[in-house]
Design a protein around this motif. Structure first.
Motif, PDB file in Angstrom:
ATOM      1  N   ALA A 100       0.788  -1.231   0.012  1.00 43.63           N
ATOM      2  CA  ALA A 100      -0.015   0.108  -0.040  1.00 43.63           C
ATOM      3  C   ALA A 100       0.792   1.216   0.046  1.00 43.63           C
ATOM      4  N   ILE A 101       1.742   1.259   0.764  1.00 42.52           N
ATOM      5  CA  ILE A 101       2.899   2.352   0.759  1.00 42.52           C
ATOM      6  C   ILE A 101       3.358   2.783  -0.513  1.00 42.52           C
TER       7      ILE A 101
ATOM      8  N   ALA B 188      12.812   7.646   4.922  1.00 42.68           N
ATOM      9  CA  ALA B 188      12.273   7.488   3.545  1.00 42.68           C
ATOM     10  C   ALA B 188      11.773   8.846   3.071  1.00 42.68           C
ATOM     11  N   SER B 189      11.474   9.737   3.632  1.00 45.79           N
ATOM     12  CA  SER B 189      11.160  11.189   3.335  1.00 45.79           C
ATOM     13  C   SER B 189      12.480  11.830   2.573  1.00 45.79           C
ATOM     14  N   ILE B 190      13.665  11.651   3.377  1.00 47.97           N
ATOM     15  CA  ILE B 190      14.897  11.996   3.037  1.00 47.97           C
ATOM     16  C   ILE B 190      15.559  11.492   1.768  1.00 47.97           C
ATOM     17  N   ARG B 191      15.304   9.936   1.642  1.00 42.16           N
ATOM     18  CA  ARG B 191      15.743   9.444   0.504  1.00 42.16           C
ATOM     19  C   ARG B 191      15.116   9.886  -0.967  1.00 42.16           C
ATOM     20  N   ILE B 192      13.541   9.896  -0.488  1.00 41.91           N
ATOM     21  CA  ILE B 192      12.853  10.382  -1.686  1.00 41.91           C
ATOM     22  C   ILE B 192      12.925  11.670  -2.115  1.00 41.91           C
TER      23      ILE B 192
ATOM     24  N   ASP C  90     -17.183   7.956 -14.986  1.00 42.50           N
ATOM     25  CA  ASP C  90     -16.209   6.995 -14.315  1.00 42.50           C
ATOM     26  C   ASP C  90     -15.642   7.587 -13.208  1.00 42.50           C
ATOM     27  N   PRO C  91     -15.564   6.966 -12.072  1.00 39.02           N
ATOM     28  CA  PRO C  91     -14.985   7.527 -10.679  1.00 39.02           C
ATOM     29  C   PRO C  91     -13.317   7.773 -11.124  1.00 39.02           C
ATOM     30  N   VAL C  92     -12.861   9.071 -10.599  1.00 37.23           N
ATOM     31  CA  VAL C  92     -11.425   8.942 -10.516  1.00 37.23           C
ATOM     32  C   VAL C  92     -10.724   9.345  -9.108  1.00 37.23           C
ATOM     33  N   LEU C  93     -10.197   8.185  -8.886  1.00 37.34           N
ATOM     34  CA  LEU C  93      -9.725   7.906  -7.484  1.00 37.34           C
ATOM     35  C   LEU C  93      -8.319   8.643  -7.025  1.00 37.34           C
ATOM     36  N   PRO C  94      -8.048   9.215  -5.784  1.00 42.78           N
ATOM     37  CA  PRO C  94      -6.813  10.028  -5.628  1.00 42.78           C
ATOM     38  C   PRO C  94      -6.054   8.756  -5.117  1.00 42.78           C
ATOM     39  N   SER C  95      -4.695   8.795  -5.304  1.00 39.34           N
ATOM     40  CA  SER C  95      -3.642   8.061  -4.910  1.00 39.34           C
ATOM     41  C   SER C  95      -2.703   8.828  -4.271  1.00 39.34           C
ATOM     42  N   GLY C  96      -2.213   8.427  -3.133  1.00 41.34           N
ATOM     43  CA  GLY C  96      -1.116   8.999  -2.387  1.00 41.34           C
ATOM     44  C   GLY C  96       0.192   8.447  -2.510  1.00 41.34           C
ATOM     45  N   ILE C  97       1.148   9.036  -3.315  1.00 37.97           N
ATOM     46  CA  ILE C  97       2.405   8.551  -3.392  1.00 37.97           C
ATOM     47  C   ILE C  97       3.283   9.852  -2.701  1.00 37.97           C
ATOM     48  N   VAL C  98       3.731  10.808  -3.350  1.00 39.10           N
ATOM     49  CA  VAL C  98       4.563  11.885  -2.752  1.00 39.10           C
ATOM     50  C   VAL C  98       3.403  13.062  -2.557  1.00 39.10           C
TER      51      VAL C  98
ATOM     52  N   SER D 223       9.890   7.592  -6.829  1.00 37.68           N
ATOM     53  CA  SER D 223       9.354   8.312  -5.726  1.00 37.68           C
ATOM     54  C   SER D 223       8.511   7.351  -5.025  1.00 37.68           C
ATOM     55  N   ARG D 224       8.489   6.088  -5.107  1.00 42.44           N
ATOM     56  CA  ARG D 224       7.425   5.042  -4.377  1.00 42.44           C
ATOM     57  C   ARG D 224       8.548   4.356  -3.350  1.00 42.44           C
ATOM     58  N   PRO D 225       8.084   4.344  -1.984  1.00 46.49           N
ATOM     59  CA  PRO D 225       9.005   3.930  -0.906  1.00 46.49           C
ATOM     60  C   PRO D 225       9.213   2.328  -1.134  1.00 46.49           C
ATOM     61  N   HIS D 226      10.530   1.968  -0.663  1.00 43.99           N
ATOM     62  CA  HIS D 226      10.676   0.566  -0.902  1.00 43.99           C
ATOM     63  C   HIS D 226      10.789   0.116   0.747  1.00 43.99           C
TER      64      HIS D 226
END
Length: 483
Positions: free
Chosen positions: A30-31, A83-87, A460-468, A186-189
């Motif tokens: 999910a992250i 993670a914030s610093i790395r990204i 059609d729905p447009v969903l939000p996605s939380g990445i950065v 930008s996607r955390p590992h």
């Protein structure tokens, strides 16, 4: 008298929260894909939510007193997560968002005057001129990708207001690099979350290679700006002039070349990306709420007409006014920085958009030392989350929290509960550009809706996605019609 039915209430579609905490691998997945789904249904009801991940405690904080403690009373005990610093570091360098301690205080003291209220007319002038140019080029009565359009608009506003440059030569490359970074790096590992920021991973090596390309582009922008003729000290053109002239009020120190580069990277990236997604979500909401859209359009047109008439009356005493200035005002619909305080409904829509779709959807901190929040002990090393996404939809703070209702932010409405509306954070590290961001989004939205009726070509729905930031899962086609 016939009864007037109230406008239907709009409840935008969002990802459903899980009923129970995600499994370890479910959380990690999910992250990486959509962090909005890491918080359970209970999180929107309770003041705290604890969970354990890879031997570390994670605490979601919703209680106002605890938020105040973390962000206002004791912010020095809570640093950016690894993670914030790395990204973020590859794309903003050592800018204000990542600086800590004395380095942060120096940057904040030096930058804050450049974004003070007295500078808003200068910056708003760039917003109006840029928006007018972009609105002229939007296709009418044909499918249009408004996400891409507002991204380029916000990027051009950032370029002009910050470095007095049109972004035609840089914008496509910049957007391509941002898209490349957002797709993967930008996607955390898992390693981003559990290893100290000083321990590099293979993804950090890839981020460094990306950063070299990104910073070369930023340096091109700085070089292009420095090649322009100098401006008298008393007549700054943009934020770059203000930052070059800025001195730390305590030490007298100025920003060096690398520091200027990092400031430009931070301001262009953070400034345009957050504004773009705010404008997109506002337009999506208003396309699905035509009654509300009509109210905003009527306000913008009325105030723009009044401003134009007032300036016309004032100009009758002289015939020296430049035709170019008159043409620019006409293309802007009469709206300028002076109109912003009167655009109360438009501003309320922007604020309600920021409630439902906050670009900075989560603030993640790590406790440097032990602390106490309300009646709970917080051990050293605890990851503390303050999530505007959750706060802004919390049942204890908002009536009908899922409903789009700009009335919440009208002047006659009670103010939001303390620390329940935090799109820009709060405390010493509140976003230094918050006032400019609100001014920019309000003016750009008013100018667009004064000129065009905005509709969608699908439902059609447009969903939000939380990445950065809070991005849409797809870019729907819109249709613009002239009013």
């Amino acid at each position: 008298m016939d009864r007037v039915d109230p406008a239907p209430r709009l409840v935008p579609t969002v990802p459903a929260p899980p009923a129970s905490p995600l499994s370890f691998w479910g959380y990690v997945r999910a992250i990486r894909t959509n962090a909005l789904t890491i918080w359970t249904e209970r999180a929107y009801q309770e003041p705290f939510e604890w969970r354990r991940l890879v031997g570390r405690s994670t605490l979601l904080v919703n209680a106002p007193d605890a938020i105040h403690r973390v962000l206002v009373d004791n912010p020095g005990n809570y640093r950016r997560s690894p993670a914030s610093i790395r990204i973020l570091r590859p794309v903003i360098g050592d800018g204000l968002l990542l600086a800590e301690g004395d380095a942060w205080r120096h940057q904040r003291r030096t930058i804050a005057p450049a974004l003070a209220p007295r500078m808003m007319p200068l910056l708003a002038g760039h917003v109006v001129a840029t928006a007018a140019d972009h609105l002229d080029r939007l296709p009418v009565d044909a499918p249009v990708d408004l996400l891409a359009a507002v991204q380029m608009l916000a990027l051009d506003i950032a370029g002009r207001s910050m470095v007095s440059l049109e972004m035609a030569a840089f914008g496509p490359r910049m957007r391509a690099l941002i898209a490349e970074f957002a797709t993967d790096l930008s996607r955390p590992h898992l390693f981003d979350m559990v290893l100290p920021a000083a321990v590099p991973t293979w993804r950090d090596l890839r981020r460094r290679r990306f950063s070299a390309r990104w910073m070369r582009l930023i340096e091109e922008i700085v070089d292009a700006r420095l090649s322009r003729p100098p401006q008298p000290e008393d007549a700054p053109r943009d934020l770059f002039d203000l930052l070059r002239a800025a001195r730390d009020p305590e030490t007298g120190a100025a920003f060096d070349r690398i520091a200027l580069r990092d400031r430009v990277a931070t301001m262009i990236l953070a400034g345009h990306e957050t504004t773009a997604v705010t404008l997109f979500w506002a337009l999506l909401l208003l396309a699905d709420a035509p009654h509300e859209q009509a109210r905003v359009a009527a306000e913008a047109r009325e105030i723009g007409s009044q401003a134009t008439e007032a300036r016309a009356v004032g100009s009758q005493a002289t015939e020296t006014r430049a035709g170019g200035s008159q043409a620019a005002e006409a293309r802007a619909g009469g709206l300028d920085a002076a109109a912003v305080p009167r655009l109360v409904r438009t501003r309320a829509v922007v604020q309600e958009t920021l409630r439902l779709f906050p670009p900075a959807f989560a603030l993640v901190r790590e406790a440097i030392g032990p602390d106490r929040l309300c009646d709970m002990d917080v051990p050293k090393g605890t990851v503390v989350m303050i999530a505007p996404w959750v706060l802004h939809r919390h049942a204890r703070f908002w009536r009908d929290p899922a409903v789009f209702d700009p009335d919440r932010f009208m002047p006659d409405a009670p103010p939001p509960p303390r620390h329940a509306w935090l799109p820009f954070g709060t405390g010493p590290r509140v976003c230094v550009g918050a006032q400019f961001a609100l001014t920019e989004a309000t003016l750009a939205l008013a100018m667009l809706l004064a000129r065009y009726e905005v509709g969608r070509l699908d439902s059609d729905p447009v969903l939000p996605s939380g990445i950065v930031t809070l991005i849409p899962t797809r870019a729907p086609a819109f249709r613009l019609r002239r009013r």
